[in-house]
Design a protein around this motif. Structure first.
Motif, short mmCIF file in Angstrom:
data_model
loop_
_atom_site.label_atom_id
_atom_site.label_comp_id
_atom_site.label_asym_id
_atom_site.label_seq_id
_atom_site.Cartn_x
_atom_site.Cartn_y
_atom_site.Cartn_z
N THR A 46 0.83 -1.22 0.00
CA THR A 46 0.00 0.00 0.00
C THR A 46 0.86 1.26 0.00
O THR A 46 0.65 2.19 -0.79
CB THR A 46 -0.92 -0.01 1.23
OG1 THR A 46 -1.75 -1.17 1.18
CG2 THR A 46 -1.81 1.23 1.24
N LEU A 47 1.87 1.31 0.91
CA LEU A 47 2.74 2.48 0.99
C LEU A 47 3.52 2.68 -0.30
O LEU A 47 3.70 3.80 -0.77
CB LEU A 47 3.70 2.33 2.16
CG LEU A 47 3.08 2.44 3.56
CD1 LEU A 47 4.13 2.14 4.62
CD2 LEU A 47 2.48 3.82 3.78
N SER A 48 3.99 1.54 -0.89
CA SER A 48 4.75 1.64 -2.14
C SER A 48 3.88 2.23 -3.25
O SER A 48 4.32 3.09 -4.02
CB SER A 48 5.28 0.27 -2.54
OG SER A 48 6.17 -0.22 -1.58
N ALA A 49 2.63 1.78 -3.34
CA ALA A 49 1.73 2.28 -4.38
C ALA A 49 1.45 3.76 -4.19
O ALA A 49 1.46 4.55 -5.15
CB ALA A 49 0.44 1.48 -4.37
N GLN A 50 1.20 4.16 -2.92
CA GLN A 50 0.93 5.57 -2.65
C GLN A 50 2.15 6.44 -2.99
O GLN A 50 2.03 7.48 -3.65
CB GLN A 50 0.55 5.76 -1.19
CG GLN A 50 -0.80 5.14 -0.81
CD GLN A 50 -1.08 5.26 0.68
OE1 GLN A 50 -0.22 5.70 1.44
NE2 GLN A 50 -2.29 4.87 1.09
N GLN A 51 3.32 5.97 -2.53
CA GLN A 51 4.53 6.75 -2.75
C GLN A 51 4.86 6.84 -4.25
O GLN A 51 5.23 7.90 -4.76
CB GLN A 51 5.72 6.11 -2.00
CG GLN A 51 6.94 6.98 -1.93
CD GLN A 51 8.00 6.37 -1.03
OE1 GLN A 51 7.98 5.18 -0.79
NE2 GLN A 51 8.91 7.19 -0.55
N TYR A 52 4.72 5.74 -4.98
CA TYR A 52 5.01 5.75 -6.41
C TYR A 52 4.03 6.66 -7.16
O TYR A 52 4.39 7.34 -8.11
CB TYR A 52 4.96 4.33 -6.96
CG TYR A 52 5.32 4.26 -8.42
CD1 TYR A 52 6.64 4.43 -8.83
CD2 TYR A 52 4.35 4.04 -9.38
CE1 TYR A 52 6.98 4.38 -10.18
CE2 TYR A 52 4.68 3.98 -10.74
CZ TYR A 52 6.00 4.14 -11.13
OH TYR A 52 6.34 4.10 -12.45
N SER A 53 2.76 6.68 -6.69
CA SER A 53 1.77 7.55 -7.34
C SER A 53 2.15 9.01 -7.19
O SER A 53 2.08 9.80 -8.14
CB SER A 53 0.39 7.29 -6.73
OG SER A 53 -0.58 8.16 -7.27
#
Length: 812
Positions: A46-53
């Motif tokens: 979840t954090l990776s997806a948010q940060q990448y977005s």
């Protein structure tokens, strides 16, 4: 502590409780760990997806800003042609009316011609006008390809500021590049990238823009990292993947040692990497809190389960524990052995009943075997004692006896136990006559002081002769003044002999010869005083060293190889050896080296004994010098001359070569001796010997036969009789000429030196092999020499075999 833990875990109750508790713990903790792992993976995703977005949005925004600036440069470039570039005023007017363009580039705009030289620069204070930038890669590429580009971040040539150049080509009507328009972004000054870097990702995170080709940061939340290199390859594997082109997220330890969650997205227009980093400690803080709560719940459940299991097992196994405690108390002697109580009609009760029956059987058997076992053990112990075990008693009436003595007394003392039991006088008579007084006195002293009776004495054995004994006994006072000693006596004859041998060996070791002993690795372990006296090295200096310390360097490896072969084959080696004293003096010694082996034949030590024979060798050399050399001139005398002449004849016979015997006699020597004295005459003879030795080869021999007669043996002359004769004649003439030179001689009275001239008559005789005997050749050379005398002296004559009337003459 270790025994206590073994006692605890040896308990059946503990093992059962531990087994049940372990099962419960595995279930609870397995579930907790699995749940924590799943939560961690889901939160990471979840954090990776948010940060990448977020990184993607920022990358698109930067891409838009860069394209906007590039498009502005391209529009300006399209308004220029060759005429504008050639007209500075028009070019200046055109740029000054571009306020929007100048606002997009915080470090100004510059226009260059087709060679890369700056034609105009805004603002002018940056002093870039007139500089040539054709050496910059981005300028070269724009002039060559005619395409717009964003250059690599560089340090400005004149301003020394970190800059990012953006360039657009200026083309003429035919599409040829005639110049460039360059806009500069100063990374150290406020710029459009600061809007991104001013924000933080999370509380401790931030953003970075990386130029992947050179692995440097060109913008970021932390301004101090601008134009600083990123981690080198291999330090941060996730960063290496971003540089290689990967777009996404990952967790790794940064070059600063912080575990970080990072994301990266490539900016299309520049190739830069838009990155965000967030410390894992902050990113996973909620997860860590949840995990601690799960662990607390799991710990509480484990403690509750453990308490319940322990209480239930304690209740069920209580009778077994009571039985175990009673057995331990019986074993430790706290309570007497007794039957166990039977409280339940189950397996534990059956076990207690079986033990009670076994206990009765054991007690009956022990009672029957106790006395027999004790007696057997006592007899076995006494039989194994290395000596005589005895009781010596002085009764209240003063009678001496040995109530008990072991059977070993027959072999050790040669006496019977029965006789000693009646009267100890038998023992006192067997004691050596010189030791009887000490025997009686030591016994009386021990009886008075009640101290130990210790004595070494000799006994006359009827079969084995005199034997040494060591006696040790302790007294016990009895009733009515009776004293009894309990003790033993040992035969120490062999030990006494060993002591004597050691004393003899110690005395032998300190002899006139130097001795040193090494171990099997050739390291010195002991030396005697003679070794120190001969070598100058003390024991402290050489112990632990090898005998190489003494080597003189006169012996080569082959010598020591033969020495070791002799030691391995024969067990000893003897011979002469040159060694070096501590002072550096070289001396010769006669050495004997022996090997020492143990009972299994293994080498244990080397023993070397040596004597200094230096003076003996010097005496030998002096005797040899007197026997074979002239004491005045140090030339070979008549005896050595004969030996070398025989060798020359033998060598000539083997090789077929020719030689010559040259006989010399000094002219007028007797007159010099009579007028100036023998001291001056000896000086002349010595100088003649020196000159002769310098005129011939080392392989030739110069000898003095006596008086003023000298002889020279010339070997390996030229081939052919005529050539050999000519060779010999040249040498003889050389000798004659050298001897005729003036001599400076000092008189014996100490006056001034005098100059003397002396000539020599020389006779020569050729030889080849054993055609003629040695004496015949000497006679012929002598005849030729006298012929030279007759011819007026100071001349050379050869012996001619044809006719005794014409015996000598020229060789030609």
């Amino acid at each position: 502590m270790g025994l206590a833990w073994r006692h605890v875990f040896g308990s059946l109750r503990t093992r059962m409780a531990a087994g049940l508790l372990l099962g419960a713990m595995l279930a609870v903790w397995g579930s907790t760990i699995s749940l924590g792992y799943v939560l961690r993976q889901e939160m990471l995703a979840t954090l990776s997806a948010q940060q990448y977005s977020v990184v993607g949005l920022l990358a698109d925004e930067i891409d838009r800003s860069v394209n906007e600036r590039m498009r502005a440069l391209e529009v300006l470039a399209e308004t220029m042609d060759a005429a504008v570039l050639a007209d500075p005023a028009q070019l200046d007017h055109l740029l000054r009316h571009q306020p929007v363009l100048l606002s997009l580039f915080n470090w100004g705009v510059m226009v260059t011609d087709g060679t890369g030289t700056a034609l105009i620069d805004f603002p002018e204070s940056l002093l870039r006008k007139g500089n040539n930038y054709a050496d910059q890669e981005v300028v070269q590429e724009a002039l060559r390809s005619g395409r717009s580009a964003v250059g690599a971040a560089v340090i400005g040539r004149t301003t020394h500021q970190p800059l990012v150049p953006m360039i657009a080509p200026i083309k003429d009507g035919k599409g040829r590049v005639i110049g460039t328009v360059i806009g500069f972004i100063n990374l150290a000054a406020p710029n459009f990238l600061d809007e991104i870097g001013a924000n933080r990702f999370g509380r401790l995170g931030g953003y970075l823009i990386t130029e992947p080709k050179r692995r440097i940061f060109i913008a970021g939340t932390d301004k101090s990292r601008v134009m600083q290199p990123g981690p080198p390859p291999g330090i941060n594997p996730v960063y290496d993947r971003y540089v290689d082109g990967y777009e996404g997220s990952g967790v790794a330890r940064s070059s600063r040692g912080v575990v970080e969650l990072s994301s990266s997205r490539r900016i299309k227009s520049t190739g830069w990497l838009m990155q965000s980093v967030l410390p894992a400690e902050e990113a996973f803080a909620p997860l860590y809190t949840l995990e601690w709560r799960l662990l607390a719940v799991a710990g509480a459940l484990t403690a509750l389960a453990g308490g319940l299991v322990w209480w239930w097992l304690r209740r069920e196994l209580k009778p077994l524990g009571e039985a175990s405690d009673m057995l331990e108390a019986m074993r430790d002697g706290v309570i007497p052995r007794q039957a166990l109580p039977i409280r339940r009609d189950d397996e534990i009760g059956a076990l207690a009943g079986a033990f009670n029956g076994l206990l009765e059987t054991i007690e009956e058997g022990e009672a029957r075997a106790a006395e027999n076992t004790f007696n057997q053990r006592l007899r076995g112990i006494v039989a194994q004692v290395p000596g005589v075990v005895f009781q010596y008693r002085i009764g209240s009436d003063g009678h001496h006896s040995l109530p008990y003595v072991s059977d070993a007394v027959r072999e050790s003392w040669g006496l019977a136990p029965v006789d000693l039991a009646r009267d100890a006088g038998v023992l006192q008579q067997a004691v050596h006559c010189d030791d009887r007084g000490a025997f009686a006195e030591s016994l009386r002293t021990s009886a008075e002081s009640m101290g130990p009776w210790r004595l070494e004495f000799r006994i006359d054995h009827p079969l084995r002769g005199v034997r040494w004994m060591r006696l040790d006994a302790l007294p016990e006072a009895g009733s009515e003044g009776c004293v009894t000693w309990q003790g033993f006596a040992m035969d120490i004859t062999d030990a006494k002999a060993s002591e004597s041998e050691l004393r003899i060996a110690a005395a032998t070791f300190e002899t006139q010869e130097g001795i040193f002993i090494t171990d099997a690795d050739e390291r010195i372990v002991r030396v005697n005083q003679a070794f120190t006296a001969m070598t100058g090295y003390t024991a402290r200096e050489v112990v632990g060293q090898t005998p190489r310390l003494l080597r003189s360097g006169r012996h080569g490896p082959e010598f020591y190889r033969r020495l070791r072969e002799s030691l391995a084959r024969d067990g000893f080696w003897r011979g002469e050896m040159w060694n070096r004293r501590k002072s550096g003096e070289i001396f010769v010694e006669w050495v004997t080296i022996s090997t020492v082996r143990d009972q299994q034949g293994r080498l244990t030590h080397y023993v070397a004994a040596f004597s200094d024979i230096t003076e003996h060798k010097k005496a030998e050399e002096q005797i040899h010098q007197l026997a074979f050399y002239d004491p005045l001139t140090h030339l070979p005398n008549r005896r050595l001359f004969h030996d070398r002449f025989e060798q020359a004849l033998a060598a000539s016979a083997r090789s077929g070569s020719r030689g010559a015997l040259v006989f010399l006699d000094l002219d007028g020597f007797k007159g010099l001796n009579d007028s100036r004295g023998h001291v001056v005459g000896d000086q002349l003879l010595t100088e003649v010997a020196r000159r002769l030795s310098l005129c011939v080869r080392e392989s030739d021999t110069v000898a003095r036969l006596g008086g003023d007669e000298f002889v020279v043996i010339l070997e390996d002359l030229d081939d052919g009789e005529c050539s050999a004769a000519a060779h010999a004649d040249r040498v003889a003439e050389k000798l004659r000429d050298v001897l005729s030179q003036p001599y400076l001689l000092a008189p014996s009275c100490g006056g001034e030196a005098v100059t003397h001239r002396c000539t020599a008559s020389i006779g020569v005789c050729l030889f080849q092999g054993h055609d003629l005997s040695r004496d015949e050749l000497i006679r012929r050379a002598d005849v030729a020499m006298y012929d030279a005398k007759s011819a007026g002296r100071n001349t050379v004559r050869f012996f001619r075999p044809e006719g005794e009337g014409l015996r000598a003459g020229s060789p030609l």
